[in-house]
Design an enzyme around this catalytic site. Structure first.
Site, PDB file in Angstrom:
ATOM      1  N   TYR A   1      40.612  49.366  35.404  1.00 42.69           N
ATOM      2  CA  TYR A   1      39.779  50.306  34.648  1.00 42.69           C
ATOM      3  C   TYR A   1      40.589  51.039  33.583  1.00 42.69           C
ATOM      4  O   TYR A   1      40.045  51.439  32.557  1.00 42.69           O
ATOM      5  CB  TYR A   1      39.186  51.363  35.589  1.00 42.69           C
ATOM      6  CG  TYR A   1      37.847  51.018  36.192  1.00 42.69           C
ATOM      7  CD1 TYR A   1      37.697  49.916  37.025  1.00 42.69           C
ATOM      8  CD2 TYR A   1      36.736  51.806  35.944  1.00 42.69           C
ATOM      9  CE1 TYR A   1      36.474  49.619  37.594  1.00 42.69           C
ATOM     10  CE2 TYR A   1      35.504  51.515  36.510  1.00 42.69           C
ATOM     11  CZ  TYR A   1      35.382  50.425  37.336  1.00 42.69           C
ATOM     12  OH  TYR A   1      34.163  50.139  37.902  1.00 42.69           O
TER      13      TYR A   1
ATOM     14  N   LYS B   1      43.823  41.749  47.246  1.00 44.24           N
ATOM     15  CA  LYS B   1      43.729  40.329  46.887  1.00 44.24           C
ATOM     16  C   LYS B   1      45.174  39.839  46.736  1.00 44.24           C
ATOM     17  O   LYS B   1      45.565  39.268  45.706  1.00 44.24           O
ATOM     18  CB  LYS B   1      42.913  40.172  45.578  1.00 44.24           C
ATOM     19  CG  LYS B   1      42.529  38.733  45.234  1.00 44.24           C
ATOM     20  CD  LYS B   1      41.502  38.111  46.168  1.00 44.24           C
ATOM     21  CE  LYS B   1      41.342  36.624  45.881  1.00 44.24           C
ATOM     22  NZ  LYS B   1      40.416  35.956  46.825  1.00 44.24           N
TER      23      LYS B   1
ATOM     24  N   ASP C   1      37.406  39.313  49.216  1.00 47.39           N
ATOM     25  CA  ASP C   1      36.268  38.393  49.405  1.00 47.39           C
ATOM     26  C   ASP C   1      35.815  38.399  50.863  1.00 47.39           C
ATOM     27  O   ASP C   1      34.630  38.443  51.178  1.00 47.39           O
ATOM     28  CB  ASP C   1      36.592  36.976  48.905  1.00 47.39           C
ATOM     29  CG  ASP C   1      37.930  36.447  49.389  1.00 47.39           C
ATOM     30  OD1 ASP C   1      38.721  37.232  49.969  1.00 47.39           O
ATOM     31  OD2 ASP C   1      38.202  35.246  49.189  1.00 47.39           O
TER      32      ASP C   1
ATOM     33  N   ASP D   1      34.583  49.784  43.528  1.00 52.21           N
ATOM     34  CA  ASP D   1      33.311  49.875  42.808  1.00 52.21           C
ATOM     35  C   ASP D   1      32.309  48.899  43.409  1.00 52.21           C
ATOM     36  O   ASP D   1      31.170  49.257  43.723  1.00 52.21           O
ATOM     37  CB  ASP D   1      33.552  49.556  41.322  1.00 52.21           C
ATOM     38  CG  ASP D   1      32.269  49.589  40.510  1.00 52.21           C
ATOM     39  OD1 ASP D   1      31.473  50.526  40.704  1.00 52.21           O
ATOM     40  OD2 ASP D   1      32.056  48.669  39.699  1.00 52.21           O
TER      41      ASP D   1
ATOM     42  N   ASP E   1      29.004  49.668  46.381  1.00 53.25           N
ATOM     43  CA  ASP E   1      27.596  49.326  46.142  1.00 53.25           C
ATOM     44  C   ASP E   1      27.071  48.462  47.286  1.00 53.25           C
ATOM     45  O   ASP E   1      25.948  48.643  47.758  1.00 53.25           O
ATOM     46  CB  ASP E   1      27.438  48.547  44.816  1.00 53.25           C
ATOM     47  CG  ASP E   1      27.004  49.446  43.667  1.00 53.25           C
ATOM     48  OD1 ASP E   1      27.438  50.619  43.635  1.00 53.25           O
ATOM     49  OD2 ASP E   1      26.240  48.983  42.798  1.00 53.25           O
TER      50      ASP E   1
HETATM   51  C1  IPM Z   1      30.421  54.002  39.711  1.00 49.87           C
HETATM   52  C2  IPM Z   1      29.885  53.434  38.426  1.00 49.87           C
HETATM   53  C3  IPM Z   1      30.914  53.646  37.321  1.00 49.87           C
HETATM   54  C4  IPM Z   1      32.158  52.866  37.706  1.00 49.87           C
HETATM   55  C5  IPM Z   1      30.451  53.289  35.912  1.00 49.87           C
HETATM   56  C6  IPM Z   1      29.172  54.005  35.535  1.00 49.87           C
HETATM   57  C7  IPM Z   1      31.516  53.563  34.885  1.00 49.87           C
HETATM   58  O1  IPM Z   1      29.542  52.097  38.592  1.00 49.87           O
HETATM   59  O2  IPM Z   1      30.711  55.216  39.749  1.00 49.87           O
HETATM   60  O3  IPM Z   1      30.568  53.262  40.687  1.00 49.87           O
HETATM   61  O4  IPM Z   1      32.272  51.669  37.423  1.00 49.87           O
HETATM   62  O5  IPM Z   1      33.060  53.457  38.301  1.00 49.87           O
HETATM   63 MG    MG Z   2      29.691  51.415  40.597  1.00 55.86          MG
END
Ligand code: IPM
Ligand code: MG
Length: 361
Positions: free
Chosen positions: A135, A195, A227, A251, A255
């Site tokens: 990032y 990884k 993975d 990230d 999710d």
């Molecule tokens: C998160 C989001 C952010 C990230 C984006 C909006 C920049 O997906 O906070 O997980 O990738 O960190």
């Molecule tokens: Mg995210």
């Protein structure tokens, strides 16, 4: 206790309003100041993170953040896109430690796409490093083709890197969190996700985490390739306790983990620096498709406000009150659309916020 309130875009304004309402119901004194961020700030000032917004955030004990982003900004130059606001806040405030708990509330077991027995009682904590990795690596960019234009670029690149101190400090955060959880009855395990079989950066990560782990003999440490971790999260999620990983993998995995709980609309997050200054936001995004309709789930933001009280404002008791109130409204059968199921009562954003306020007494 100074709180910077940054609602942002999309459903951000609606859900943050509910969290503010809940905070104002507590008998605590806050100084709250609101500012524009993301696309809303770009529209007003031509920049997603105006100097005044950054200054306010840096001068506050905590930032209560909604969400940023909308498709309509996708064609802007990258430094002007809404996402740069959250990245800029993380970097400038040094918010390196991102806590993303995935807790499955018993009342919502049926809302997940996974079998109830897999997720019932689930309580895991993903700790994502937030200011390093690909990032923020340098160099990054595109090699411009002979015609001098990006559309004709020959290649693009981002660089993955981590320094030893960056890995050490997030590893310490993870081991200490595991220790705290163990005292409260958890297993006391850290799973470091990497990884290392392919990437030099993550072999280094693994080596440094192993070294740090020696100072925590009471905590079990295991290592898992990313993975495989993605697979194990849906196969046997309860095998995890604390997961620690880098920015990019964190990230993605956070999710994924959110879906174990029924809805991403339930998940709060905290991003902390070394001074316990923090930014608190729901794990979900700005959801432009449902913005302005009054149907978004405000619970992730309300629970983020609870994390804020606990981690940055030293008000653990108030945090517990909010969390208990959320449990109560779920037990009452109230559900926003994302967690609704047959036999429960569908409510909107406002009604959900009001119900939490009422459940506080
Ligand atoms: C998160 C989001 C952010 C990230 C984006 C909006 C920049 O997906 O906070 O997980 O990738 O960190
Ligand atoms: Mg995210």
């Amino acid at each position: 206790m100074k709180i910077a309130v940054l609602p942002g875009d999309g459903i951000g304004t609606e859900i943050v309003a509910e969290a503010v309402k809940v905070l104002n119901t507590l008998d605590l004194k806050f100084e709250m100041e609101t500012a524009l961020v993301g696309g809303a700030a770009y529209d007003a000032y031509g920049h997603p993170l105006p100097e005044a917004t950054l200054k306010l955030a840096m001068a506050s004990d905590a930032v209560l953040f909604g969400a940023v982003g909308d498709w309509k900004y996708d064609t802007l130059d990258r430094p002007l896109r809404p996402e740069q606001a959250i990245l800029g806040l993380r970097k400038n405030m040094g918010l390196f430690a991102n806590f993303r708990p995935a807790i499955c509330y018993e009342q919502l077991v049926g809302a997940s796409s996974l079998k109830p027995e897999l997720i019932s009682g689930l309580d895991i904590l993903i700790i994502r490093e937030l200011t390093g990795d690909i990032y923020f690596g340098q160099p990054r960019g595109r090699r411009i083709a002979t015609d001098g234009h990006f559309p004709g670029a020959e290649e693009a690149f981002d660089t993955m890197r981590y320094s030893k101190p960056e890995i050490e400090r997030i590893a310490h955060v993870a081991f200490q969190a595991a220790r705290k959880r163990k005292a409260a009855g958890s297993e006391g395990r850290v799973t470091s996700v990497d990884k290392a079989n392919v990437l030099e950066t993550f072999q280094f990560w693994k080596d440094v985490v192993t070294e740090v782990g020696k100072a925590y003999p009471d905590i079990a440490l295991d290592h898992m390739y990313v993975d495989n971790a993605a697979m194990q999260l849906v196969k046997e999620p309860k095998r995890f306790d604390v997961v620690v990983t880098g920015n990019m993998f964190g990230d993605i995995l956070s999710d994924e983990a959110s879906m174990l709980t029924g809805s991403i609309g339930m998940l709060p997050s905290a991003s902390l620096n070394t001074k316990s200054q923090g930014l608190y936001e729901p794990s979900h995004g700005s959801a432009p498709d449902i913005a302005g309709k009054g149907v978004a789930n405000p619970l992730a933001t309300i629970l983020s406000a609870a994390m804020m009280l606990r981690f940055s404002l030293n008000q653990g008791e108030a945090a517990e009150r909010i969390e208990a109130a959320v449990q109560k409204v779920l037990a009452q059968g109230l559900r926003t659309g994302d967690i609704w199921s047959e036999g429960t009562t569908k409510v909107g954003t406002l009604e959900m916020g009001d119900a939490v306020v009422k459940a506080l007494d």
